[in-house]
Scaffold this motif. Structure first.
Motif, PDB file in Angstrom:
ATOM      1  N   SER A   1      -1.936   4.530  12.180  1.00 33.12           N
ATOM      2  CA  SER A   1      -0.537   4.900  11.864  1.00 33.12           C
ATOM      3  C   SER A   1       0.479   3.989  12.708  1.00 33.12           C
ATOM      4  O   SER A   1       0.080   3.230  13.582  1.00 33.12           O
ATOM      5  CB  SER A   1      -0.585   6.201  12.208  1.00 33.12           C
ATOM      6  OG  SER A   1      -0.476   6.497  13.700  1.00 33.12           O
TER       7      SER A   1
ATOM      8  N   GLY B   1       1.303   4.346   2.067  1.00 37.67           N
ATOM      9  CA  GLY B   1       0.777   5.444   3.028  1.00 37.67           C
ATOM     10  C   GLY B   1       1.159   6.806   2.953  1.00 37.67           C
ATOM     11  O   GLY B   1       1.679   7.245   1.820  1.00 37.67           O
TER      12      GLY B   1
ATOM     13  N   ALA C   1      -1.248   4.223   7.567  1.00 34.80           N
ATOM     14  CA  ALA C   1      -1.397   3.085   6.763  1.00 34.80           C
ATOM     15  C   ALA C   1      -2.619   2.638   7.174  1.00 34.80           C
ATOM     16  O   ALA C   1      -3.313   2.904   8.268  1.00 34.80           O
ATOM     17  CB  ALA C   1      -0.149   2.363   7.075  1.00 34.80           C
ATOM     18  N   ARG C   2      -2.985   1.392   6.483  1.00 33.27           N
ATOM     19  CA  ARG C   2      -4.199   0.667   6.838  1.00 33.27           C
ATOM     20  C   ARG C   2      -3.681  -0.840   6.802  1.00 33.27           C
ATOM     21  O   ARG C   2      -3.851  -1.625   7.579  1.00 33.27           O
ATOM     22  CB  ARG C   2      -5.489   1.055   6.123  1.00 33.27           C
ATOM     23  CG  ARG C   2      -6.678   0.216   6.613  1.00 33.27           C
ATOM     24  CD  ARG C   2      -7.865   0.717   5.887  1.00 33.27           C
ATOM     25  NE  ARG C   2      -7.896   0.790   4.455  1.00 33.27           N
ATOM     26  CZ  ARG C   2      -8.823   1.295   3.604  1.00 33.27           C
ATOM     27  NH1 ARG C   2      -9.861   1.945   4.216  1.00 33.27           N
ATOM     28  NH2 ARG C   2      -8.616   1.368   2.428  1.00 33.27           N
TER      29      ARG C   2
ATOM     30  N   GLU D   1       0.821  -0.994   0.004  1.00 35.36           N
ATOM     31  CA  GLU D   1      -0.131   0.038  -0.024  1.00 35.36           C
ATOM     32  C   GLU D   1       0.758   1.215   0.013  1.00 35.36           C
ATOM     33  O   GLU D   1       2.026   1.349   0.285  1.00 35.36           O
ATOM     34  CB  GLU D   1      -0.876  -0.034   1.425  1.00 35.36           C
ATOM     35  CG  GLU D   1      -0.264   0.263   2.685  1.00 35.36           C
ATOM     36  CD  GLU D   1      -1.267   0.611   3.703  1.00 35.36           C
ATOM     37  OE1 GLU D   1      -2.152   1.359   3.544  1.00 35.36           O
ATOM     38  OE2 GLU D   1      -1.283  -0.250   4.704  1.00 35.36           O
TER      39      GLU D   1
END
Length: 224
Positions: free
Chosen positions: A57, A10, A28-29, A8
């Motif tokens: 995060s 971020g 972020a996830r 991903e």
């Protein structure tokens, strides 16, 4: 260890600077789904250790050695960063072996379209980086596993060609000429180079007297 397949993109929330020491906080996830204190997450290709986290995060320290050899020192709050968790032993290995140990940086010289691809030409900022670049070999740029399509010793540049999916799913989509990227050379080339060179004041090691052992001639014999 990583694969160079970005999970991903971020966003850098905060950067605390204490000289050449930094504390980065990244929103972020996906990489937080199973995170634990002490886990490794590659940020723009730099292996960092999670020192704290919450639901959206994580924070990681950057030591002076990392500060000096990567582009993390140039980041600003709000910038996108490529993220990848350390690989699982039972997972697919879709990229190449990436340690997250950045060897230096390169500056983007040009960005051009070629049919459905985008070709980035880059100039390494440290002279030793280009020596380890092999056309059709692997290289990691800002944590992304890519294939080298050209290495021009005369101009001191290298080129990679990137498909639309990779461009759209990484922070490289925003990179323009003049931007800096982290470079990690292929681990195989680094180990071979270390075995063959710098044993005698930076000069290549002399061939072994017998046919046993690793020599430059033996590597050439087998196509390296």
């Amino acid at each position: 260890m990583f694969t160079g397949l970005i999970e991903e993109v971020g966003k850098l929330q905060r950067i605390e600077s204490r000289g050449e020491a930094l504390l980065l906080t990244v929103a972020a996830r996906k990489v937080l789904e199973d995170v634990k204190l002490g886990d490794s997450i590659a940020v723009n290709g730099v292996c960092l250790t999670v020192v704290s986290y919450n639901g959206n995060s994580f924070s990681a320290d950057v030591m002076p050695e990392t500060y000096r050899h990567t582009n993390l020192k140039h980041l600003k709050p709000g910038e996108p960063v490529n993220l990848e968790r350390a690989m699982l032993a039972g997972g697919r290995f879709g990229g190449h072996i990436v340690q997250g140990h950045v060897d230096g940086t390169a500056v983007i010289v040009s960005r051009t379209h070629e049919a459905n691809a985008v070709v980035f030409r880059l100039r390494p900022e440290q002279s030793h980086l280009l020596r380890l670049v092999v056309p059709q070999g692997s290289i990691t740029l800002d944590g992304i596993s890519l294939t080298v399509i050209d290495a021009d010793r005369t101009s001191g540049t290298l080129a990679v060609s990137i498909i639309p999916h990779t461009l759209a799913e990484t922070a490289l989509v925003n990179k323009q000429p003049g931007a800096s990227v982290n470079v990690e050379n292929d681990i195989l080339g680094k180990y071979i180079d270390h075995l063959l060179h710098d044993r005698h004041g930076g000069r290549p090691a002399a061939p072994a007297a017998s046919s046993s052992g690793l020599t430059e001639a033996k590597l050439r014999e087998f196509g390296f």
